[in-house]
Design an enzyme around this catalytic site. Structure first.
Site, PDB file in Angstrom:
ATOM      1  CG  ASP A  27      -7.443  -2.199   1.564  1.00 26.58           C
ATOM      2  OD1 ASP A  27      -6.721  -1.862   2.499  1.00 26.58           O
ATOM      3  OD2 ASP A  27      -7.833  -1.407   0.672  1.00 26.58           O
ATOM      4  CB  ILE A  41      -1.118  -0.358   9.554  1.00 22.36           C
ATOM      5  CG1 ILE A  41       0.271  -0.505  10.176  1.00 22.36           C
ATOM      6  CG2 ILE A  41      -2.196  -0.189  10.639  1.00 22.36           C
ATOM      7  CD1 ILE A  41       0.675   0.634  11.116  1.00 22.36           C
ATOM      8  CG  ASP A  42      -6.863  -3.284   6.265  1.00 24.57           C
ATOM      9  OD1 ASP A  42      -6.964  -2.347   5.453  1.00 24.57           O
ATOM     10  OD2 ASP A  42      -7.816  -4.009   6.592  1.00 24.57           O
ATOM     11  CB  THR A  72      -4.287   3.561   8.829  1.00 25.72           C
ATOM     12  OG1 THR A  72      -3.565   2.616   8.050  1.00 25.72           O
ATOM     13  CG2 THR A  72      -3.339   4.642   9.295  1.00 25.72           C
ATOM     14  CG  ASP A 120      -3.113  -2.381   4.266  1.00 26.85           C
ATOM     15  OD1 ASP A 120      -2.263  -1.614   4.765  1.00 26.85           O
ATOM     16  OD2 ASP A 120      -4.313  -2.081   4.153  1.00 26.85           O
ATOM     17  CD  GLU A 180      -2.780   1.406   2.360  1.00 29.91           C
ATOM     18  OE1 GLU A 180      -2.708   0.645   3.332  1.00 29.91           O
ATOM     19  OE2 GLU A 180      -3.676   2.262   2.226  1.00 29.91           O
TER      20      GLU A 180
HETATM   21  C1  LIP Z   1      -8.961   0.801   5.148  1.00 28.28           C
HETATM   22  C2  LIP Z   1      -9.885  -0.363   4.809  1.00 28.28           C
HETATM   23  C3  LIP Z   1     -11.290  -0.048   5.264  1.00 28.28           C
HETATM   24  C4  LIP Z   1     -11.784   1.085   4.451  1.00 28.28           C
HETATM   25  C5  LIP Z   1     -10.883   2.294   4.657  1.00 28.28           C
HETATM   26  C6  LIP Z   1      -9.434   1.966   4.352  1.00 28.28           C
HETATM   27  P1  LIP Z   1      -6.310   1.257   5.448  1.00 28.28           P
HETATM   28  O1  LIP Z   1      -7.615   0.477   4.810  1.00 28.28           O
HETATM   29  O2  LIP Z   1      -9.508  -1.545   5.321  1.00 28.28           O
HETATM   30  O3  LIP Z   1     -12.151  -1.136   5.061  1.00 28.28           O
HETATM   31  O4  LIP Z   1     -13.096   1.386   4.774  1.00 28.28           O
HETATM   32  O5  LIP Z   1     -11.283   3.334   3.827  1.00 28.28           O
HETATM   33  O6  LIP Z   1      -9.207   1.751   2.987  1.00 28.28           O
HETATM   34  O7  LIP Z   1      -6.296   2.588   4.758  1.00 28.28           O
HETATM   35  O8  LIP Z   1      -6.520   1.364   6.897  1.00 28.28           O
HETATM   36  O9  LIP Z   1      -5.184   0.402   5.065  1.00 28.28           O
END
Ligand code: LIP
Length: 307
Positions: A236, A101-102, A104, A99, A81
């Site tokens: 993601d 940190i998914d 964030t 990713d 990412e």
């Molecule tokens: C997040 C996603 C989440 C989505 C956010 C964002 P990040 O990923 O996992 O489902 O709603 O907009 O994309 O940005 O925390 O890696």
């Protein structure tokens, strides 16, 4: 072009072990980072919008994952990412899709629902996935043809699949995402209303937990019945999608996709995602037929939009 390297069963087994090891190391970095998040020293930047956030810890975690994986598996592709650019191309070669940190936003707020997500793509399809939430010490893993597990020992789904005859019985994962303007926000609000309202499907509940990867894992576990989101990216969902599929979940994409359960390049990059948990079939309907019916009913209920 076919991949230059064939991944044997042994390779895949070792890859899974590597991913687990690297995910746990990445989890340590996340935990260190989280101690700074509610302090004045937190370094938070905006990306596409004021709610699309990144921290120095996203970058540090991705750097660690990339360094470790490139050392152990030279020659593999890498899509992350934080390092992705328009020039990054998906090929048939074995490729890590990461990713760091998914979730964030959760990470920034010390809401303990964030994870590292690492998938392996081969011929543009996910074959291995590891998703680790270090704050709850929950590690989800899946490998094509070998099932999915929580913390390496507990097979997913956590309990034998139960029936899910209609959307009205479902606990549904949805997300607000980072696009909060124009037709996108109107479509989200209309969709959530159509799902929740008595005049609509009146599902049991809607949950917005803030991590696509963990939403897939909740569906894999059987705790969420369905998860739907428009706007995510391959990093993601790559790991979560194979974990959910190996747990008997049905993974699909946009309304006009074939809904055949194949996670191919079109689905991965299509930015429209839906997954239904493993369900028990009935005399009149196989489990797959039930999942496909629910997907079609769901996508006919919500409002489609371009991310
Ligand atoms: C997040 C996603 C989440 C989505 C956010 C964002 P990040 O990923 O996992 O489902 O709603 O907009 O994309 O940005 O925390 O890696």
């Amino acid at each position: 072009m076919p991949p230059s390297r064939v991944l044997t069963d042994q390779d895949q087994h070792e890859l899974l072990q590597s991913l687990i090891e690297v995910a746990r190391k990445a989890g340590e970095v996340m935990q260190t980072g989280s101690t700074h998040m509610l302090t004045a020293s937190a370094n938070i930047a905006q990306k596409a919008s004021a709610v699309d956030l990144v921290t120095e810890w996203d970058v540090k975690t991705e750097d660690l994952i990339r360094t470790e994986l490139e050392k152990a598996w030279p020659g593999f592709g890498f899509i992350g990412e934080e390092s992705y650019t328009d020039e990054t191309k998906l090929t048939n070669e074995p490729t890590f899709c990461v990713d760091p940190i998914d979730g964030t936003t959760n990470f920034i707020h010390s809401f303990p629902f964030a994870c590292v997500s690492i998938g392996v793509l081969y011929e543009k399809q996910p074959i291995i996935g590891v998703v680790f939430n270090p704050f709850l010490n929950q590690l989800y893993s899946g490998r094509v043809g070998h099932g999915s597990f929580l913390n390496e020992t507990r097979r997913l789904p956590l309990y034998p699949p139960r029936p899910l005859t209609s959307l009205s019985e479902a606990l549904v994962g949805i997300e607000w995402g980072s696009k909060r303007t124009g037709p996108a926000i109107e479509a989200k609000i209309a969709s959530f209303k159509a799902l929740a309202a008595q005049e609509g499907k009146m599902v049991h509940g809607l949950r917005s937990m803030g991590s696509a990867a963990l939403n897939y894992c909740l569906v894999a576990s059987g705790s969420l019945d369905i998860y739907w989101e428009i706007g995510c990216w391959p990093w993601d969902i790559s790991a979560g999608a194979i974990i959910a599929q190996e747990a008997g979940g049905f993974v699909s994409g946009a309304p006009n996709s074939p809904h055949d359960g194949v996670i191919d390049e079109k689905l991965l990059t299509g930015r429209k995602y839906i997954v239904v948990r493993a369900v028990a079939g009935s005399e009149s309907e196989s489990s797959l037929q039930c999942q496909q019916r629910l997907v079609k009913d769901f996508l006919a209920t919500v409002v489609d939009y371009e991310p």
